[in-house]
Design a protein around this motif. Structure first.
Motif, PDB file in Angstrom:
ATOM      1  N   LEU A  62       0.832  -1.206   0.000  1.00  0.00           N
ATOM      2  CA  LEU A  62       0.000   0.000   0.000  1.00  0.00           C
ATOM      3  C   LEU A  62       0.868   1.258   0.000  1.00  0.00           C
ATOM      4  O   LEU A  62       0.518   2.263  -0.634  1.00  0.00           O
ATOM      5  CB  LEU A  62      -0.926  -0.003   1.217  1.00  0.00           C
ATOM      6  CG  LEU A  62      -2.134  -0.942   1.122  1.00  0.00           C
ATOM      7  CD1 LEU A  62      -2.804  -1.113   2.480  1.00  0.00           C
ATOM      8  CD2 LEU A  62      -3.142  -0.415   0.105  1.00  0.00           C
ATOM      9  N   ARG A 121      -0.609   4.753  -0.764  1.00  0.00           N
ATOM     10  CA  ARG A 121      -1.877   4.679  -0.025  1.00  0.00           C
ATOM     11  C   ARG A 121      -1.631   4.247   1.422  1.00  0.00           C
ATOM     12  O   ARG A 121      -2.385   3.461   1.990  1.00  0.00           O
ATOM     13  CB  ARG A 121      -2.811   3.673  -0.705  1.00  0.00           C
ATOM     14  CG  ARG A 121      -3.176   4.016  -2.134  1.00  0.00           C
ATOM     15  CD  ARG A 121      -4.098   5.206  -2.203  1.00  0.00           C
ATOM     16  NE  ARG A 121      -4.428   5.551  -3.586  1.00  0.00           N
ATOM     17  CZ  ARG A 121      -5.260   6.506  -3.940  1.00  0.00           C
ATOM     18  NH1 ARG A 121      -5.868   7.210  -3.000  1.00  0.00           N
ATOM     19  NH2 ARG A 121      -5.492   6.782  -5.208  1.00  0.00           N
ATOM     20  N   HIS A 128      -6.781  -0.887  -4.205  1.00  0.00           N
ATOM     21  CA  HIS A 128      -6.016   0.259  -4.705  1.00  0.00           C
ATOM     22  C   HIS A 128      -5.108  -0.105  -5.877  1.00  0.00           C
ATOM     23  O   HIS A 128      -4.821   0.744  -6.720  1.00  0.00           O
ATOM     24  CB  HIS A 128      -5.204   0.876  -3.565  1.00  0.00           C
ATOM     25  CG  HIS A 128      -6.043   1.564  -2.537  1.00  0.00           C
ATOM     26  ND1 HIS A 128      -6.793   2.695  -2.816  1.00  0.00           N
ATOM     27  CD2 HIS A 128      -6.274   1.269  -1.228  1.00  0.00           C
ATOM     28  CE1 HIS A 128      -7.435   3.072  -1.719  1.00  0.00           C
ATOM     29  NE2 HIS A 128      -7.141   2.226  -0.749  1.00  0.00           N
ATOM     30  N   ARG A 172      -6.199   0.542  -9.533  1.00  0.00           N
ATOM     31  CA  ARG A 172      -6.106   1.867 -10.150  1.00  0.00           C
ATOM     32  C   ARG A 172      -4.742   2.135 -10.781  1.00  0.00           C
ATOM     33  O   ARG A 172      -4.522   3.204 -11.353  1.00  0.00           O
ATOM     34  CB  ARG A 172      -6.378   2.937  -9.096  1.00  0.00           C
ATOM     35  CG  ARG A 172      -7.752   2.773  -8.430  1.00  0.00           C
ATOM     36  CD  ARG A 172      -7.937   3.739  -7.278  1.00  0.00           C
ATOM     37  NE  ARG A 172      -9.210   3.546  -6.599  1.00  0.00           N
ATOM     38  CZ  ARG A 172      -9.584   4.161  -5.495  1.00  0.00           C
ATOM     39  NH1 ARG A 172      -8.737   5.012  -4.911  1.00  0.00           N
ATOM     40  NH2 ARG A 172     -10.754   3.924  -4.953  1.00  0.00           N
ATOM     41  N   HIS A 220      -3.343   6.957  -9.629  1.00  0.00           N
ATOM     42  CA  HIS A 220      -2.276   6.456  -8.764  1.00  0.00           C
ATOM     43  C   HIS A 220      -1.561   7.635  -8.126  1.00  0.00           C
ATOM     44  O   HIS A 220      -0.484   8.040  -8.553  1.00  0.00           O
ATOM     45  CB  HIS A 220      -1.327   5.609  -9.610  1.00  0.00           C
ATOM     46  CG  HIS A 220      -0.391   4.798  -8.782  1.00  0.00           C
ATOM     47  ND1 HIS A 220       0.757   4.251  -9.274  1.00  0.00           N
ATOM     48  CD2 HIS A 220      -0.434   4.416  -7.476  1.00  0.00           C
ATOM     49  CE1 HIS A 220       1.399   3.598  -8.335  1.00  0.00           C
ATOM     50  NE2 HIS A 220       0.692   3.678  -7.226  1.00  0.00           N
TER      51      HIS A 220
END
Length: 424
Positions: free
Chosen positions: A354, A359, A412, A415, A421
């Motif tokens: 992540l 993220r 995520h 994407r 991103h």
């Protein structure tokens, strides 16, 4: 997978070197004076989460540097931004370390222990600022495809810390440890700076802070630091909860926690080197493939270490305790601890994934949920089921984190390559 393993080995060796250096310091102080060791434990109780938070923040640089592997010199502006950010984090950490004597006195720590701290907090604050000044060199070197270079600064630091402490503590006590820590940190930082300059192909230099770019880095790095603080804080609560179960169970918990740190080195090494691989992915399939490979390798490596612990558990645990009751308790809980560690290693890879996707705020949320439930349950679980219940609760929390982090990574990563991103 082979490339990932080759990249992870130097980081694994660096972690071992750092651990050995710290163990030497503890051993030297333990043979010097009990009050000295107690004072050292209190100061490092604040230093460890402070330095881990700074290091956690710097790990967020990976996805910003990874795209420049083929043109390292172009990453210099990002490296400059990272230094500004790391110095802010380091300053807060240094202030926290300097406050230890005041906090210790306010919480009823015996005066002789507080006085024994002497100048140690000042030396360690200097070390933390020096460490922060490197601006995440290790993360940058890994992102640029030079993980082998990470070993040398850590090795220099570990040898210097252990050697100087053994030399200075008998005559200077904790002041000797402080000098050893600061000097070793400065030398290691100099080695790291030289390696970074060579990797970039040009000096980093100085520049005015780019506020917008630093803020973009912070949106990824600060949640990582928050994740580290949550984990350290909750595990501290778990340790205090274990302290209510009796002296032998508390000692067993301390040994199991130490062994957990050793087991987790493999998973953390793989997780760190997986960041640039995921960050450079151009589509969801590539990001998920890199994430699966890293998770598989981390779990396999952790299982190998776990197998060695199960096979040689008794002589190894015997190095940490001479109490037969504590030894028996640790050996009985070893399989449960290893289960918790394997789940922790797997979730760590997903968490770093992540981060690679920028993220890390999602990972912070997942930690707040998983470890939030653990901190609420720790005391009542300890009172009802003892440390067996506590380690079961930690395994459950890590399993929940694995599910949450895995689902978040899958969501995520969809994407990647779709124009969404971005940092967040």
């Amino acid at each position: 997978m082979i490339d990932l393993l080759r990249a992870a080995v130097p980081l694994f060796l660096a972690m071992i070197a750092g651990t050995v250096g710290s163990l030497v310091v503890t051993s030297v102080l333990g043979h010097h004076d009990t009050v000295t060791l107690a004072a050292f434990a209190l100061v490092t109780a604040v230093l460890n989460p402070a330095s881990a938070a700074v290091q956690g923040a710097l790990r967020g640089l990976g996805p910003f540097v990874a795209p420049y592997r083929d043109d390292p010199g172009a990453a210099v502006p990002v490296v400059r931004d990272a230094r500004w950010l790391s110095m802010v984090a380091g300053t807060f950490g240094a202030l926290a370390v300097l406050s230890v004597p005041l906090l210790a006195g306010a919480t009823g720590v015996p005066g002789e222990v507080v006085r024994e701290m002497g100048a140690l907090p000042w030396f360690l604050a200097v070390y933390l600022l020096v460490f922060a000044s490197t601006g995440g060199t290790s993360t940058i070197l890994v992102a640029l495809g030079r993980p082998r270079n990470v070993l040398w600064p850590t090795l220099v630091y570990a040898v210097g810390l252990g050697g100087l402490s053994a030399l200075l503590v008998p005559s200077l006590g904790l002041t000797g440890v402080g000098i050893a820590w600061a000097v070793s940190g400065v030398v290691a930082a100099a080695v790291a700076a030289g390696l970074l300059r060579r990797a970039l192909g040009r000096p980093v230099g100085q520049a005015r802070p780019r506020v917008r770019e630093i803020a973009t880095l912070a949106r990824v790095s600060v949640p990582l630091a928050g994740t580290v603080l949550i984990k350290f804080g909750v595990l501290a609560v778990v340790t205090f909860a274990a302290g209510s179960t009796g002296a032998r169970d508390t000692a067993a918990h301390a040994v199991l926690t130490t062994l957990t740190g050793l087991v987790m080195m493999v998973g953390l090494s793989v997780a760190q080197v997986s960041v640039p691989e995921v960050a450079r992915a151009t589509d969801p399939a590539g990001a998920r493939r890199a994430g699966r490979t890293a998770a598989l390798l981390a779990v396999m490596g952790t299982l190998v270490v776990a197998g060695l612990l199960l096979a040689f558990g008794q002589p190894l645990v015997g190095l940490f305790t001479a109490d037969p009751a504590v030894l028996s308790r640790v050996l009985g809980l070893l399989p449960l601890m290893l289960l918790a560690s394997v789940l922790d290693a797997a979730q760590a890879v997903r968490g770093f994934g992540l981060t690679a996707l920028k993220r890390s705020s999602a990972s912070l949320l997942f930690f707040a949920i998983g470890y939030g439930l653990l901190v609420v349950a720790a005391v009542p679980v300890a009172r009802t089921w003892g440390i067996t219940g506590l380690w079961t609760a930690m395994a459950v929390a890590n399993g929940l984190l694995l599910v949450l982090q895995g689902a978040g990574f899958h969501r995520h990563s969809a994407r990647v390559g779709a124009g969404d991103h971005v940092a967040g």
